[in-house]
Design a protein around this motif. Structure first.
Motif, PDB file in Angstrom:
ATOM      1  N   LEU A   1      -6.808 -22.108   0.233  1.00 34.86           N
ATOM      2  CA  LEU A   1      -6.214 -22.721  -0.951  1.00 34.86           C
ATOM      3  C   LEU A   1      -7.193 -23.696  -1.604  1.00 34.86           C
ATOM      4  CD1 LEU A   1      -3.815 -23.281  -2.819  1.00 34.86           C
ATOM      5  CD2 LEU A   1      -3.010 -24.957  -1.141  1.00 34.86           C
ATOM      6  N   GLN A   2      -7.880 -24.478  -0.774  1.00 31.82           N
ATOM      7  CA  GLN A   2      -8.862 -25.423  -1.302  1.00 31.82           C
ATOM      8  C   GLN A   2      -9.978 -24.691  -2.043  1.00 31.82           C
ATOM      9  OE1 GLN A   2     -10.526 -28.013   1.645  1.00 31.82           O
ATOM     10  NE2 GLN A   2     -11.805 -29.122   0.206  1.00 31.82           N
ATOM     11  N   GLY A   3     -10.394 -23.536  -1.524  1.00 28.71           N
ATOM     12  CA  GLY A   3     -11.435 -22.767  -2.192  1.00 28.71           C
ATOM     13  C   GLY A   3     -11.001 -22.295  -3.562  1.00 28.71           C
ATOM     14  N   VAL A   4      -9.755 -21.843  -3.678  1.00 29.06           N
ATOM     15  CA  VAL A   4      -9.236 -21.386  -4.975  1.00 29.06           C
ATOM     16  C   VAL A   4      -9.181 -22.541  -5.965  1.00 29.06           C
ATOM     17  CG1 VAL A   4      -7.204 -20.461  -6.157  1.00 29.06           C
ATOM     18  CG2 VAL A   4      -7.929 -19.484  -3.962  1.00 29.06           C
ATOM     19  N   VAL A   5      -8.654 -23.683  -5.532  1.00 30.70           N
ATOM     20  CA  VAL A   5      -8.564 -24.858  -6.402  1.00 30.70           C
ATOM     21  C   VAL A   5      -9.961 -25.328  -6.799  1.00 30.70           C
ATOM     22  CG1 VAL A   5      -7.849 -27.275  -6.520  1.00 30.70           C
ATOM     23  CG2 VAL A   5      -6.336 -25.567  -5.470  1.00 30.70           C
ATOM     24  N   ALA A   6     -10.874 -25.356  -5.827  1.00 28.64           N
ATOM     25  CA  ALA A   6     -12.238 -25.808  -6.105  1.00 28.64           C
ATOM     26  C   ALA A   6     -12.919 -24.909  -7.126  1.00 28.64           C
ATOM     27  CB  ALA A   6     -13.047 -25.847  -4.815  1.00 28.64           C
ATOM     28  N   HIS A   7     -12.707 -23.614  -7.029  1.00 22.32           N
ATOM     29  CA  HIS A   7     -13.343 -22.693  -7.976  1.00 22.32           C
ATOM     30  C   HIS A   7     -12.849 -22.950  -9.396  1.00 22.32           C
ATOM     31  CE1 HIS A   7     -15.392 -19.188  -9.463  1.00 22.32           C
ATOM     32  NE2 HIS A   7     -14.256 -18.635  -9.856  1.00 22.32           N
ATOM     33  N   ARG A   8     -11.572 -23.208  -9.538  1.00 24.90           N
ATOM     34  CA  ARG A   8     -11.039 -23.498 -10.867  1.00 24.90           C
ATOM     35  C   ARG A   8     -11.606 -24.807 -11.415  1.00 24.90           C
ATOM     36  NH1 ARG A   8      -4.634 -21.607 -10.767  1.00 24.90           N
ATOM     37  NH2 ARG A   8      -5.047 -19.395 -10.304  1.00 24.90           N
ATOM     38  N   ILE A   9     -11.707 -25.801 -10.555  1.00 26.88           N
ATOM     39  CA  ILE A   9     -12.297 -27.070 -10.984  1.00 26.88           C
ATOM     40  C   ILE A   9     -13.772 -26.877 -11.337  1.00 26.88           C
ATOM     41  CG2 ILE A   9     -12.948 -29.396 -10.210  1.00 26.88           C
ATOM     42  CD1 ILE A   9     -10.364 -29.448  -8.590  1.00 26.88           C
ATOM     43  N   ASN A  10     -14.464 -26.079 -10.544  1.00 26.00           N
ATOM     44  CA  ASN A  10     -15.878 -25.808 -10.817  1.00 26.00           C
ATOM     45  C   ASN A  10     -16.058 -25.188 -12.201  1.00 26.00           C
ATOM     46  OD1 ASN A  10     -16.519 -26.728  -8.254  1.00 26.00           O
ATOM     47  ND2 ASN A  10     -16.621 -24.706  -7.350  1.00 26.00           N
ATOM     48  N   ARG A  11     -15.204 -24.257 -12.551  1.00 25.47           N
ATOM     49  CA  ARG A  11     -15.309 -23.606 -13.857  1.00 25.47           C
ATOM     50  C   ARG A  11     -15.034 -24.598 -14.985  1.00 25.47           C
ATOM     51  NH1 ARG A  11     -12.112 -18.016 -14.038  1.00 25.47           N
ATOM     52  NH2 ARG A  11     -13.133 -18.050 -16.087  1.00 25.47           N
ATOM     53  N   ALA A  12     -14.192 -25.586 -14.701  1.00 25.98           N
ATOM     54  CA  ALA A  12     -13.816 -26.542 -15.746  1.00 25.98           C
ATOM     55  C   ALA A  12     -14.878 -27.612 -15.973  1.00 25.98           C
ATOM     56  CB  ALA A  12     -12.479 -27.198 -15.391  1.00 25.98           C
ATOM     57  N   VAL A  13     -15.531 -28.067 -14.896  1.00 21.13           N
ATOM     58  CA  VAL A  13     -16.459 -29.204 -15.037  1.00 21.13           C
ATOM     59  C   VAL A  13     -17.904 -28.852 -14.714  1.00 21.13           C
ATOM     60  CG1 VAL A  13     -14.591 -30.825 -14.521  1.00 21.13           C
ATOM     61  CG2 VAL A  13     -16.114 -30.084 -12.683  1.00 21.13           C
ATOM     62  N   GLY A  14     -18.165 -27.581 -14.370  1.00 24.50           N
ATOM     63  CA  GLY A  14     -19.541 -27.173 -14.083  1.00 24.50           C
ATOM     64  C   GLY A  14     -20.034 -27.594 -12.718  1.00 24.50           C
ATOM     65  N   SER A  15     -19.140 -27.820 -11.769  1.00 30.96           N
ATOM     66  CA  SER A  15     -19.507 -28.256 -10.421  1.00 30.96           C
ATOM     67  C   SER A  15     -19.638 -27.040  -9.497  1.00 30.96           C
ATOM     68  CB  SER A  15     -18.455 -29.221  -9.882  1.00 30.96           C
ATOM     69  OG  SER A  15     -17.167 -28.632  -9.940  1.00 30.96           O
ATOM     70  N   ASN A  16     -19.863 -27.319  -8.231  1.00 33.22           N
ATOM     71  CA  ASN A  16     -19.912 -26.250  -7.232  1.00 33.22           C
ATOM     72  C   ASN A  16     -19.296 -26.746  -5.926  1.00 33.22           C
ATOM     73  OD1 ASN A  16     -20.455 -23.716  -6.131  1.00 33.22           O
ATOM     74  ND2 ASN A  16     -22.497 -24.303  -5.447  1.00 33.22           N
ATOM     75  N   TYR A  17     -18.124 -27.342  -6.031  1.00 30.74           N
ATOM     76  CA  TYR A  17     -17.438 -27.846  -4.850  1.00 30.74           C
ATOM     77  C   TYR A  17     -17.146 -26.708  -3.875  1.00 30.74           C
ATOM     78  CZ  TYR A  17     -16.718 -32.182  -7.449  1.00 30.74           C
ATOM     79  OH  TYR A  17     -16.921 -33.346  -8.154  1.00 30.74           O
ATOM     80  N   VAL A  18     -17.353 -26.989  -2.594  1.00 27.90           N
ATOM     81  CA  VAL A  18     -17.109 -26.073  -1.481  1.00 27.90           C
ATOM     82  C   VAL A  18     -18.024 -24.838  -1.565  1.00 27.90           C
ATOM     83  CG1 VAL A  18     -15.275 -25.130   0.001  1.00 27.90           C
ATOM     84  CG2 VAL A  18     -14.681 -26.804  -1.719  1.00 27.90           C
ATOM     85  N   PHE A  19     -18.979 -24.859  -2.486  1.00 23.19           N
ATOM     86  CA  PHE A  19     -19.954 -23.765  -2.651  1.00 23.19           C
ATOM     87  C   PHE A  19     -19.274 -22.425  -2.896  1.00 23.19           C
ATOM     88  CE2 PHE A  19     -22.380 -26.519   0.547  1.00 23.19           C
ATOM     89  CZ  PHE A  19     -22.886 -27.326  -0.463  1.00 23.19           C
ATOM     90  N   VAL A  20     -18.129 -22.454  -3.581  1.00 28.84           N
ATOM     91  CA  VAL A  20     -17.402 -21.203  -3.811  1.00 28.84           C
ATOM     92  C   VAL A  20     -17.754 -20.550  -5.147  1.00 28.84           C
ATOM     93  CG1 VAL A  20     -15.452 -21.773  -2.334  1.00 28.84           C
ATOM     94  CG2 VAL A  20     -15.421 -22.471  -4.744  1.00 28.84           C
ATOM     95  N   SER A  21     -18.482 -21.249  -5.999  1.00 26.53           N
ATOM     96  CA  SER A  21     -18.816 -20.697  -7.310  1.00 26.53           C
ATOM     97  C   SER A  21     -20.244 -20.174  -7.390  1.00 26.53           C
ATOM     98  CB  SER A  21     -18.597 -21.763  -8.395  1.00 26.53           C
ATOM     99  OG  SER A  21     -17.236 -22.144  -8.430  1.00 26.53           O
ATOM    100  N   ARG A  22     -21.085 -20.628  -6.512  1.00 25.61           N
ATOM    101  CA  ARG A  22     -22.470 -20.149  -6.420  1.00 25.61           C
ATOM    102  C   ARG A  22     -23.071 -20.750  -5.162  1.00 25.61           C
ATOM    103  NH1 ARG A  22     -22.160 -23.957 -10.375  1.00 25.61           N
ATOM    104  NH2 ARG A  22     -23.411 -25.854 -10.099  1.00 25.61           N
ATOM    105  N   LYS A  23     -24.213 -20.219  -4.753  1.00 25.05           N
ATOM    106  CA  LYS A  23     -24.897 -20.783  -3.596  1.00 25.05           C
ATOM    107  C   LYS A  23     -25.477 -22.152  -3.946  1.00 25.05           C
ATOM    108  CE  LYS A  23     -26.193 -16.436  -1.358  1.00 25.05           C
ATOM    109  NZ  LYS A  23     -27.311 -15.630  -0.802  1.00 25.05           N
TER     110      LYS A  23
END
Length: 236
Positions: free
Chosen positions: A172-194
């Motif tokens: 669940l944290q990975g899904v939430v983190a990916h959405r936040i990453n897309r919104a702010v350009g981050s890479n929390y939990v490394f789920v959006s890119r290496k």
């Protein structure tokens, strides 16, 4: 202001250098000292538990304040979405309230994740002459200390049910983190890119193929931390 400066000092961090080994030894000594808490009265254990959580939360508040004061607090880096950040706040609440799901999360993330961070810290160039060095080891040392204390003094025992619940929370944290990453350009939990720095993920396939492998590695670690306690009596 040198010790509290935003830029790393002239003496950079050295992996397994004297300062790093001293920090590892200090964390290890603190964990060993927790064995003495099993002999405390209920009131004494409550004081230790409250003190550990206060220290854990206090250093986190300090870190955010330091980043803000030095102009380095940014949403892509400092939102409480990192695995360890969630463990800081959630684990503290679990320790104080007895919430089983949060205690499980704190145990697995603290013992598995934070201990690895102590051994192989991502400190950039911040060496022992920077407050970031001290804060990093205080943060991750306390993340290990809280669940260890709960095991040693208060009868907490990980279970297979708790392991499964923790893996569900991580998903669940990975899904939430990916959405936040897309919104702010981050890479929390490394789920959006290496990560941009070298990690073990470099040996895995490109995004998103490495995600299930990363999750499987986490599951293996969680299982390994559950096996030694299987069937042992304990309290929530």
């Amino acid at each position: 202001m040198g010790y509290f400066a935003a830029e790393p000092p002239e003496q950079p961090f050295r992996l397994f250098g004297p300062a790093h080994l001293t920090a590892i030894g200090t964390v290890a000594a603190g964990l060993v000292a927790l064995r003495g808490t099993r002999r405390l009265s209920p009131r004494g254990r409550r004081r230790v538990r409250t003190g550990l959580v206060a220290a854990l939360w206090g250093q986190e508040v300090f870190y955010h304040g330091w980043r803000a004061a030095t102009g380095r607090w940014t949403p892509p880096e400092m939102l409480p979405v990192h695995v360890c950040s969630v463990a800081v706040w959630g684990g503290g609440v679990g320790a104080l309230t007895g919430n089983r799901a949060l205690r499980d999360y704190a145990y697995y993330i603290g013992v598995m994740g934070a201990s690895m961070a102590v051994l192989t810290p991502d400190l950039d160039r911040y060496g022992p002459r920077s407050v970031r060095f001290a804060q990093f080891f205080a943060s991750h040392g306390l993340l290990v200390a809280v669940p260890v204390y709960l095991c040693v003094a208060e009868g907490y025992r990980p279970t297979w049910r708790g392991a499964g619940r923790t893996m569900a929370l991580l998903a669940l944290q990975g899904v939430v983190a990916h959405r936040i990453n897309r919104a702010v350009g981050s890479n929390y939990v490394f789920v959006s890119r290496k990560p941009e720095f070298a990690t073990a993920l470099d040996a895995l396939p490109p995004w998103p193929a490495y995600l299930p492998l990363m999750y499987a590695a986490a599951a293996a670690g969680v299982a390994a931390l559950t096996v030694p306690f299987a069937g042992l009596p304990g309290r929530p």
